[in-house]
Design an enzyme around this catalytic site. Structure first.
Site, PDB file in Angstrom:
ATOM      1  N   CYS A  86      53.336  56.196  35.154  1.00 19.75           N
ATOM      2  CA  CYS A  86      54.279  57.215  35.635  1.00 19.75           C
ATOM      3  C   CYS A  86      54.777  56.982  37.057  1.00 19.75           C
ATOM      4  O   CYS A  86      55.976  56.836  37.296  1.00 19.75           O
ATOM      5  CB  CYS A  86      53.627  58.592  35.554  1.00 19.75           C
ATOM      6  SG  CYS A  86      53.137  59.097  33.909  1.00 19.75           S
ATOM      7  N   HIS A 147      55.634  63.893  40.441  1.00 19.10           N
ATOM      8  CA  HIS A 147      54.527  62.930  40.505  1.00 19.10           C
ATOM      9  C   HIS A 147      54.768  61.812  41.511  1.00 19.10           C
ATOM     10  O   HIS A 147      54.315  60.682  41.314  1.00 19.10           O
ATOM     11  CB  HIS A 147      54.223  62.353  39.119  1.00 19.10           C
ATOM     12  CG  HIS A 147      52.792  61.921  38.969  1.00 19.10           C
ATOM     13  ND1 HIS A 147      52.311  61.278  37.842  1.00 19.10           N
ATOM     14  CD2 HIS A 147      51.735  62.023  39.812  1.00 19.10           C
ATOM     15  CE1 HIS A 147      51.028  61.010  37.985  1.00 19.10           C
ATOM     16  NE2 HIS A 147      50.650  61.459  39.177  1.00 19.10           N
TER      17      HIS A 147
END
Length: 584
Positions: A86, A147
């Site tokens: 990610c 994130h």
């Protein structure tokens, strides 16, 4: 407060009058949309496998809305993420550059941010496509997952926050969705380290009982604080929702999260219908833990994971329906992708498979070389501009979004070096070849593989190391649940493994000097390209000293450490929709 079932079923009824008001208000503005810069709606899924989508070959999971995007636009078959996890993948997507250029990489086992209370994140000096568009007069919004960090030196400096990286509006998860956010699902963060620290605490506790001493007491309290406070409160520290720089829910309530993300995307569309905008809809689906929304639970043929893919498709359908209903489709570029491949090793006998399917491609999430970890869906729709049903088989990258959006926004100002290329000539059929002669596939700071597309059809890929699958012959690392890319976890190849992806997309038959006449040339050209590519240029943001939890950096709703608040979602969104409608 409405039940979840009522909450979802009332969605269309709540939106209907708003659609009517907006369309009525725009009825006298025909043609105005063509005199302004185009809008951008970018949808990125989390951990979705390319084989989970109907238009990429799946015939057992229903994804009619994604499939309609593809049939109404351009489908890319060799669309590549710049990293298999990610944080680095999203860094490359946002910046148009390999994550190693901004230090969003690691030399060890941890390749993503672990705590919102860490100091690592996307450096303030980096530039995102949102920041460039903001400078061109765009309203920019990110709804969903970030994130890429929050704070640097103290709580509230927000140096890594989306608002500091070009997003005028942010609603969603500054961290990510992970198992710690749902009681009973276990933990995703350094589970072995947690157990070691817990065992140490128990040993010191026994020692304290046996030999009462100040030293033992000090070590006992210290070891308890080291593991218990950061790890046992992960749902409080990481599972939060922010609106801009304010924490509005801590810990977050998962059951209504999908609907709240959709609503906030609607609001950005409604409020900017007459001016150019960027919406990045960064889905929490289909990362674990799985949602259990009543309308979708048990409805697919693939358990909770299939249910979540179909719910994701429903959400995408609602966004597409809104763009079309507002009459802005012909001036809006829509894009759909995933941040990397599906997580093969995620699942158990009780719950079944909880990760994705990567089709014919070998490997998955966390594998920077094998196609299953980095080949993702890539769909562009722009009615009137892009030919419906077109398929592009050339190598393309998530990094290509940055220069493509710059080009369409007529941004000609000087910029730093980009690793992506403007896709519009390829999407519009003005050229037949991608500008990506070479692509570099990283796992952390390590160069996993290099792809070369010489003149002709062939696309060669050279693997320098590959993960050690367990059990032997399996397609993943089922002993440690996710493959790592350093030390004893990989096997280096000398000479490197070589495949022709055009003829062998599943990477099943390595080439040799006997089977490939250009074998020596391919290795030589790849070596020369490696000499020209980027190395690490700034401080690593995913080093241990930056990713571990610091209480003074922890975002908090209330007075730290007594953090806690809940968003009254139903009242909030009904009121917001009424306020939005009244403007028109």
């Amino acid at each position: 407060m409405l039940s979840l079932s009522d909450y979802m079923s009332s969605l269309s009824a709540m939106l209907a009058p708003l659609f009517f008001l907006l369309l009525t208000a725009r009825s006298g503005a025909t043609g105005k949309e063509f005199n302004q810069k185009p809008n951008f709606v970018l949808i990125i899924a989390d951990d979705l496998g390319i084989g989970d989508v109907g238009c990429y070959g799946n015939d057992t999971i229903r994804t009619p809305n994604v499939d309609r995007l593809a049939s109404g636009g351009v489908k890319l078959t060799q669309h590549i993420a710049a990293a298999p996890l990610c944080t680095p993948s999203r860094t490359a997507f946002m910046t148009g550059r390999y994550a190693i250029r901004s230090g969003m990489v690691s030399t060890g086992r941890v390749q993503v941010l672990l705590f919102l209370g860490g100091s690592g994140g996307l450096p303030p000096t980096e530039t995102t496509f949102a920041k460039r568009l903001q400078q061109q007069g765009y309203t920019t919004g990110l709804v969903g997952k970030w994130h890429l960090g929050v704070n640097c030196k103290h709580r509230g400096d927000h140096c890594h926050h989306p608002n500091q990286h070009g997003f005028s509006y942010f609603y969603g998860l500054p961290f990510t969705l992970f198992n710690d956010c749902l009681p009973g699902e276990g933990s995703d963060v350094l589970v072995d380290l947690q157990q070691t620290l817990q065992n140490l605490t128990m040993l010191l506790g026994v020692g304290f009982i046996t030999i009462v001493s100040v030293i033992f007491l000090s070590f006992y309290l210290l070891s308890t604080a080291v593991w218990y406070v950061p790890f046992n409160f992960l749902s409080t520290w990481n599972c939060i929702i922010m609106r801009n720089q304010e924490v509005i829910e801590q810990p977050m309530t998962l059951e209504t999260l999908p609907q709240r993300l959709v609503f906030n995307s609607f609001l950005l569309l409604f409020r900017n219908v007459d001016r150019p905008f960027l919406l990045v809809f960064s889905l929490a689906h289909v990362h674990t833990p799985m949602f259990k929304t009543p309308q979708f639970a048990g409805k697919s043929r693939h358990g909770a994971y299939g249910d979540n893919v179909e719910e994701m498709d429903w959400m995408i359908g609602k966004i597409t329906e809104t763009v079309d209903s507002l009459g802005i489709a012909n001036n809006t570029l829509m894009y759909f992708t995933s941040d990397h491949g599906g997580h093969l090793e995620d699942g158990n006998l009780k719950t079944g498979q909880k990760g994705g399917w990567n089709g014919i491609y070998k490997g998955g999430k966390a594998m920077g070389g094998w196609e299953g970890g980095i080949r993702v869906p890539g769909i562009f729709r722009w009615p009137g501009r892009l030919t419906a049903g077109k398929v592009v088989d050339e190598p393309t990258s998530l990094m290509d979004l940055y220069p493509t959006l710059k080009y369409l926004a007529k941004d000609t100002q000087p910029d730093r070096q980009s690793d992506g290329y403007n896709l519009m000539p390829l999407l519009e059929g003005k050229v037949a070849r991608s500008e990506h002669d070479f692509m570099f596939h990283y796992c952390g700071t390590y160069l996993n593989a290099v792809r070369w597309h010489p003149p002709g059809d062939s696309v060669f890929k050279v693997h320098f190391f590959t993960p050690n699958f367990f059990p032997p012959g399996a397609g993943g690392c089922y002993d440690i649940k996710i493959c790592l890319c350093h030390g004893e976890y990989v096997t280096y190849h000398n000479p490197p493994l070589l495949y022709d992806l055009f003829h062998d997309p599943a990477e099943s038959h390595p080439l040799t000097p006997d089977t490939e006449p250009r074998y020596a040339e391919i290795l030589e050209q790849t070596a020369k390209a490696m000499e020209r590519t980027a190395g690490q240029s700034i401080e690593i943001q995913l080093a241990w000293d930056k990713i571990l939890w610091r209480p003074w950096l922890q975002p908090c709703c209330g007075t730290f450490p007594f953090c806690g608040c809940k968003e009254n979602s139903t009242d909030t969104y009904e009121k917001k929709l009424e306020q939005t409608a009244s403007v028109y």
